[in-house]
Every structure is written in C-alpha cells, then in structure tokens.
Motif scaffolding. Structure first.
Motif, mmCIF file in Angstrom:
data_model
loop_
_atom_site.group_PDB
_atom_site.id
_atom_site.type_symbol
_atom_site.label_atom_id
_atom_site.label_comp_id
_atom_site.label_asym_id
_atom_site.label_seq_id
_atom_site.Cartn_x
_atom_site.Cartn_y
_atom_site.Cartn_z
ATOM 1 N N GLU A 194 40.290 56.653 41.311
ATOM 2 C CA GLU A 194 40.431 55.668 42.383
ATOM 3 C C GLU A 194 40.260 54.278 41.794
ATOM 4 O O GLU A 194 39.486 54.084 40.854
ATOM 5 N N LEU A 195 40.985 53.301 42.355
ATOM 6 C CA LEU A 195 40.911 51.930 41.841
ATOM 7 C C LEU A 195 41.174 50.941 42.969
ATOM 8 O O LEU A 195 42.160 51.068 43.698
ATOM 9 N N GLN A 196 40.272 49.980 43.125
ATOM 10 C CA GLN A 196 40.448 48.927 44.112
ATOM 11 C C GLN A 196 40.108 47.581 43.490
ATOM 12 O O GLN A 196 39.254 47.489 42.609
ATOM 13 N N LYS A 197 40.778 46.562 43.969
ATOM 14 C CA LYS A 197 40.544 45.189 43.519
ATOM 15 C C LYS A 197 39.807 44.438 44.613
ATOM 16 O O LYS A 197 40.127 44.589 45.800
ATOM 17 N N LYS A 198 38.836 43.624 44.224
ATOM 18 C CA LYS A 198 38.047 42.908 45.225
ATOM 19 C C LYS A 198 37.659 41.533 44.703
ATOM 20 O O LYS A 198 37.204 41.397 43.571
ATOM 21 N N THR A 208 36.983 38.101 40.365
ATOM 22 C CA THR A 208 37.698 39.313 40.750
ATOM 23 C C THR A 208 37.090 40.498 40.015
ATOM 24 O O THR A 208 36.936 40.468 38.794
ATOM 25 N N PHE A 210 37.009 44.939 39.722
ATOM 26 C CA PHE A 210 37.778 46.149 39.949
ATOM 27 C C PHE A 210 36.792 47.312 39.995
ATOM 28 O O PHE A 210 35.969 47.469 39.088
ATOM 29 N N HIS A 211 36.846 48.078 41.059
ATOM 30 C CA HIS A 211 35.903 49.191 41.177
ATOM 31 C C HIS A 211 36.629 50.444 41.624
ATOM 32 O O HIS A 211 37.719 50.386 42.212
ATOM 33 N N GLY A 212 36.022 51.577 41.339
ATOM 34 C CA GLY A 212 36.659 52.838 41.676
ATOM 35 C C GLY A 212 35.861 54.009 41.158
ATOM 36 O O GLY A 212 34.637 53.961 41.048
ATOM 37 N N THR A 224 32.555 49.819 37.767
ATOM 38 C CA THR A 224 32.903 48.442 38.105
ATOM 39 C C THR A 224 33.358 47.736 36.839
ATOM 40 O O THR A 224 32.663 47.787 35.822
ATOM 41 N N LYS A 232 45.267 51.422 35.884
ATOM 42 C CA LYS A 232 46.122 52.037 36.894
ATOM 43 C C LYS A 232 45.578 53.416 37.245
ATOM 44 O O LYS A 232 45.056 54.123 36.385
ATOM 45 N N GLU A 233 45.686 53.754 38.526
ATOM 46 C CA GLU A 233 45.242 55.079 38.950
ATOM 47 C C GLU A 233 46.027 56.170 38.233
ATOM 48 O O GLU A 233 47.202 56.014 37.915
#
Length: 433
Positions: A194-198, A208, A210-212, A224, A232-233
């Motif tokens: 899993e990968l999300q940008k915050k 910025t 990136f966590h997942g 993190t 990339k996932e």
C-alpha cells in the motif's frame, strides 16, 4: 591517564553530585583527588564512587552512572544515565505546558546495540549524524517503550565517529518478522503493498511524506518515507538504511533521503507469497505491539463500557456522566463499541470492536442500539458473544491496562462440538495428546 581525560571524569563526578553538596568542591579539587587515588592504584570507578559518597551523593547514584550504558540495556526510570550514540533524527516541536508555550526537541539515537527515542526540554545544539556523549540523563516509559530524557543538568559533548564501533553504522540484514522497535539501519527486501502520499506541516514547514505497508514472506509492517523515491505499489525494492520506531507499540520503518532504495527487477518478493500471520494468544501477550495479525479464541467476558456511548469530539475519550476527563463538559459524539476478552487456552487479550464491526456482529445499527435500555443491550451482546468462538484480524498494542486487540475484521467460527469430541476421544484412545 592524560590530564584532559581525568578532568572530564572529575566533571562527571561533579555533575552527579548536583547542587546538594555537603562541602563546597569544584572540578579541580575532584581532579586532584582522583590523581592521588590513581597513584595508589585505586581503580578509577572505585575512586569516583568514593568521592561521590564523600561529598554526599544520593544513594540512588551508583557506579552505573559513571559508566557507559548501551541503548539495549536502558530500562524505564533510570537516573544519571550516560551513553554514547549517534543522532539519527532531531526535530523541534511546539507544545503547551500549563497554558504556556514551550518548545521541545525529540528524535532518535542509536549505538551498535539498537536505538532509542529521546526528548530534550532545551536546544541541545546537535545535528543529525553527530556522535555525542550524553551524561546525567534519565529514562521513563512512553507508549510501552523506553525514552531517554535530557534535562537542564544533562551534559552533552560531541565525539568523533570512532567513539562508536563500526557496526553501529552497518545495516542489519533481516526480514519483517525479525524487526523490533529500537533497531537501527536495516538491509531488507520488501514489496510495497500500500502507498499513499500526504502533505504535512512540520515545524511550520510544508513537507510531503509517503506512507503505506511493506510485505515479505514473513509478514507486513507500516512504513513512512520522508523523500520521494518514486515508489510504486506492487513493486519490490531493496531498502538499506532508515530505522525502526514505534507507534502505540507497533514497529514501523521510517527512512529519508539518506537511505538507499533500489527497485528489484527479478526474483523479488511476490505479493502472493505474503502469508497471514496467525498467532496464539500467548505470542500476542509477549509483544508490545503487532501489525496485521490474526487470532482465534472464545469470548469469556463482555466488559463494562460496551454498547452505545458518547465520545469527546476533541480527544475521542468516552464521556463519563456527560464529561470528558480532559476537556470537561462537551457535546458528545455518538458511537457504538464492544469490549470483550477472548481466550484460546494459551492466554487472553482484550478486544475492542469499532462501530462498523459491532453493528455487523450484533446485527443492529447504532441508532437501534441507542433506543434500547443499556441492560437489554448488554444482555443482547452477551447472548451473541459469550462462549462463542471468533476469528480476529488486526493490530495489537499494549499499555498499562494490558494487551489490546483492535480488529479490522471479525468472523464468527462455527464449532462442530460432536466432531471435536470424536477427535479428542480418538486421540486419547491412541495414547494421549
């Protein structure tokens, strides 16, 4: 022993004596007395301890305070701690104490045995990567982990890199199931599940992150990243660097631009090979926190505090008689939960079902539960849950109240009593278990 080194030992003794001296003394006095002890062949630590007693040091001050403690040996509630470590990270943080604004500094330290989080109530003038000797610090426990605290009487001195063994700076090759809070740099191959940008604000600066979730053949772990590595996932990467920190007792990998990240093109970790991590209760009880594990057991108690509740809109704590213990009288936010104890014969854990899971298990909506008498709702929960077997998947954490399981998935397990009895009789007939 060189005079400058002996001077430093004298300052150590003086710092441990603090302000409550029976007889006024300075570093030069201590240094002179240490020299005389050494001339007569008295070991240095024994000489320092003798001077501590002579000038009225607290009984809690021992030779341990004069010696370097490895980070892996730190325990909560130690005083007069001395360590040598490298600063992995340090960040200022603005807080409010008794209505007054304060700035503290927190981060991670590491040596060849592991790492520890620290907090300082003043600017200690060090940067990431510095090797420092810290004396007269103290420890406490925060979220089931040891934390080092730096106070006004703590001494900090920058040291050369060779003050630490070379293995301090070498990453540990491992798999996810071997990772624990306090580990330093890692050498690991993982798949990005899993990968999300915050976008976040850190000390007034926009950053910025990136966590997942990472996975390998042994399990999963949150991560993190504080740098854009173009992740990339479903890709498999090799990660060298970073460190392991804890959030509510659950280990997490954190890394930044200093880490080495490389895409693995062939024979990497496959998503299909990432297993479900199923544990017995005693294994859960042994850990301070676990991520994405499953357990199975029988409900032996439905606890008070289950049912329809109101929560504080600020801190999410349950209101007692319409008031939050922290924020006082507030307009509560409606919620539904189930608190129960689940046992599998090897141990037990307290589980907390959120609204969604509670509605699914009870077969009623929160609004329907709200209309019921509290005693009737408790009877319903006991009828549905007590003595039944459930499979839970989720995370665990441990605090002063014990181990808690926070599931994201709950499923009732249908038990064939007759079949189980026949299997047990068969086993006993063949000579026992």
């Amino acid at each position: 022993m060189p005079s400058e080194d002996l001077r430093k030992h004298a300052e150590d003794v003086l710092s441990l004596l603090g302000n409550d001296l029976k007889t006024p003394v300075n570093a030069d006095d201590i240094k002179g007395q240490l020299e005389r002890f050494l001339e007569y062949g008295v070991p240095l630590n024994q000489a320092k301890q003798t001077l501590l007693k002579k000038y009225g040091a607290s009984a809690s001050v021992s030779t341990q305070a004069l010696e370097i403690t490895k980070l892996t040996d730190l325990q909560p509630n130690l005083r007069s701690v001395k360590i040598i470590a490298q600063v992995v990270s340090i960040n200022p943080k603005d807080i409010t104490v008794k209505g007054e604004p304060r700035q503290i500094f927190s981060g991670i330290l590491r040596d060849e045995t592991g790492s520890v989080s620290f907090t300082s109530w003043h600017d200690i003038q060090v940067e990431r990567g510095d090797v420092v000797e810290i004396g007269n610090a103290y420890t406490n426990e925060w979220q089931d982990a040891v934390q080092l605290n730096i106070g006004n009487k703590t001494q900090i001195e920058k040291r050369d890199k060779d003050a630490l063994p070379k293995e301090t700076f070498e990453p540990t090759k491992c798999s996810i199931n071997k990772i624990h809070t306090g580990m330093g740099a890692l050498d690991i191959e993982v798949c990005i599940l899993e990968l999300q940008k915050k976008d976040v604000e850190v000390n007034g600066e926009s950053k910025t992150m990136f966590h997942g979730v990472f996975g390998d053949e042994t399990g999963k772990i949150p991560f993190t990243a504080w740098h854009d590595f173009k992740l990339k996932e479903k890709e498999t990467i090799s990660l060298i660097g970073g460190y392991v920190k804890s959030w509510r007792g659950i280990p997490q990998i954190s890394f930044d631009k200093d880490a080495k990240v490389k895409k693995v093109k062939k024979d990497g970790v496959s998503i299909d090979k990432i297993p479900e991590r199923k544990l017995r209760m005693f294994e859960v009880e042994e850990q301070s926190g676990l991520y994405d594990v499953s357990v199975e057991g029988r409900v032996i108690e439905v606890q008070q505090g289950s049912g329809f509740i109101l929560r504080c809109p600020e801190c999410k704590r349950m209101l007692l008689e319409g008031e939050c213990q922290i924020h006082g009288s507030v307009d509560g936010v409606a919620d539904l939960r189930v608190r129960c104890v689940i046992d599998d014969g090897s141990g037990s854990v307290s589980a907390i079902f959120n609204r969604e899971i509670s509605e699914m298990v009870l077969g009623k909506t929160m609004d329907e539960c709200k209309e019921m008498e509290p005693s009737a709702l408790m009877d319903l929960m006991k009828d549905i849950l007590f003595a039944k077997v459930f499979s839970l998947k989720g995370n665990t954490m441990r605090d002063r109240f014990g181990t808690r399981f926070i599931p994201h998935d709950v499923e009732k397990v249908e038990v064939d009593v007759k079949k189980d009895a026949e299997e047990l009789i068969s086993i006993l007939s063949n000579g026992g278990i």
